[in-house]
Write an enzyme that holds these catalytic residues in place. Structure first.
Site, PDB file in Angstrom:
ATOM      1  N   TYR A 185       1.462  -1.508   0.182  1.00  0.00           N
ATOM      2  CA  TYR A 185       0.040  -0.213  -0.088  1.00  0.00           C
ATOM      3  C   TYR A 185       1.182   0.479  -0.171  1.00  0.00           C
ATOM      4  CZ  TYR A 185      -3.575  -3.067   0.558  1.00  0.00           C
ATOM      5  OH  TYR A 185      -4.733  -4.056   0.997  1.00  0.00           O
ATOM      6  N   HIS A 228      -8.761   2.078  -5.551  1.00  0.00           N
ATOM      7  CA  HIS A 228      -8.660   0.762  -4.537  1.00  0.00           C
ATOM      8  C   HIS A 228      -6.737   1.142  -4.885  1.00  0.00           C
ATOM      9  CE1 HIS A 228     -11.773  -1.709  -3.660  1.00  0.00           C
ATOM     10  NE2 HIS A 228     -12.465  -1.778  -5.059  1.00  0.00           N
TER      11      HIS A 228
HETATM   12  O1  CA2 Z   1      -6.116  -1.493  -2.136  1.00  0.00           O
HETATM   13  C1  CA2 Z   1      -7.029  -1.085  -1.965  1.00  0.00           C
HETATM   14  O2  CA2 Z   1      -7.133  -0.212  -1.489  1.00  0.00           O
HETATM   15  C2  CA2 Z   1      -7.646  -2.215  -1.278  1.00  0.00           C
HETATM   16  O3  CA2 Z   1      -8.752  -2.162  -0.670  1.00  0.00           O
HETATM   17  C3  CA2 Z   1      -7.368  -2.535   0.368  1.00  0.00           C
HETATM   18  C4  CA2 Z   1      -8.394  -3.137   1.173  1.00  0.00           C
HETATM   19  C5  CA2 Z   1      -8.023  -4.851   0.359  1.00  0.00           C
HETATM   20  O4  CA2 Z   1      -8.837  -5.245   1.039  1.00  0.00           O
HETATM   21  C6  CA2 Z   1      -8.720  -4.872  -0.618  1.00  0.00           C
HETATM   22  O5  CA2 Z   1      -8.957  -5.981  -1.682  1.00  0.00           O
HETATM   23  C7  CA2 Z   1      -7.495  -3.370  -1.661  1.00  0.00           C
HETATM   24  C8  CA2 Z   1      -7.173  -3.617   2.278  1.00  0.00           C
HETATM   25  C9  CA2 Z   1      -7.538  -2.470   3.821  1.00  0.00           C
HETATM   26  C10 CA2 Z   1      -6.152  -2.209   4.212  1.00  0.00           C
HETATM   27  O6  CA2 Z   1      -4.938  -1.579   4.458  1.00  0.00           O
HETATM   28  C11 CA2 Z   1      -4.142  -1.427   4.802  1.00  0.00           C
HETATM   29  C12 CA2 Z   1      -2.690  -0.482   5.107  1.00  0.00           C
HETATM   30  C13 CA2 Z   1      -2.126  -1.288   4.959  1.00  0.00           C
HETATM   31  C14 CA2 Z   1      -2.197  -1.774   6.580  1.00  0.00           C
HETATM   32  C15 CA2 Z   1      -2.811  -2.682   6.401  1.00  0.00           C
HETATM   33  C16 CA2 Z   1      -4.163  -2.886   5.995  1.00  0.00           C
END
Ligand code: CA2
Length: 152
Positions: free
Chosen positions: A26, A103
């Site tokens: 991310y 996303h």
């Molecule tokens: O790619 C994206 O923005 C997502 O929406 C992020 C979600 C994931 O479940 C989707 O499939 C794609 C996850 C959000 C969690 O974000 C985190 C950020 C940093 C560390 C852990 C989780």
């Protein structure tokens, strides 16, 4: 009544961890950076952003309902709720505001369970896999949609 020059920016569960965990997926920007990026993009068009992040589905749904009265559109990264939540989808379609789905990662290059989005067909703008810069792009594209609708 004139269209409010305000967008609701919604970030779903776990996105408060941006920049703190999993930077390889991310990136290093934080949620505050995301809000700043989106707000700057909106300000360039004379819009402001009201931002909410929550780890609780009902809180997100209440914020979406409240946007009905004073926002022109919704930019949303629903996080994992993208792939599971009929109630979030119902809230978005229920308020009848234009929606941009964002996303950070390219969900189509990831696990199969991330390929389905309950939000996809209630959104008019989709920005996927462009990192946090995608939020700015989603804001600009959504404002274009809003401006086009206001012109008739
Ligand atoms: O790619 C994206 O923005 C997502 O929406 C992020 C979600 C994931 O479940 C989707 O499939 C794609 C996850 C959000 C969690 O974000 C985190 C950020 C940093 C560390 C852990 C989780």
């Amino acid at each position: 009544m004139s269209t409010p020059r305000r967008l609701l920016l919604v970030n779903g569960p776990n996105l408060n961890l941006l920049g703190i965990r999993e930077p390889e997926v991310y990136g290093h920007d934080t949620l505050d950076d995301v809000v700043r990026l989106a707000s700057d993009a909106a300000a360039a068009h004379g819009f402001e952003v009201r931002a909410i992040q929550s780890n609780h589905e009902g809180v997100l749904i209440d914020a979406i309902h409240e946007a009905r009265t004073d926002c022109a559109g919704i930019v949303i990264n629903p996080g994992g709720l993208t792939h599971t939540s009929v109630v979030l989808r119902d809230a978005l379609s229920g308020v009848s505001l234009p929606v941009a789905e964002v996303h950070i990662s390219n969900v189509y290059d990831r696990e199969e369970f991330r390929h389905h989005s309950f939000v996809r067909d209630v959104a008019v703008v989709h920005v996927i896999g462009e990192g946090v810069a995608g939020y700015a792009r989603a804001v600009s594209r959504l404002i274009e949609v809003i401006a086009g609708a206001a012109e008739g």
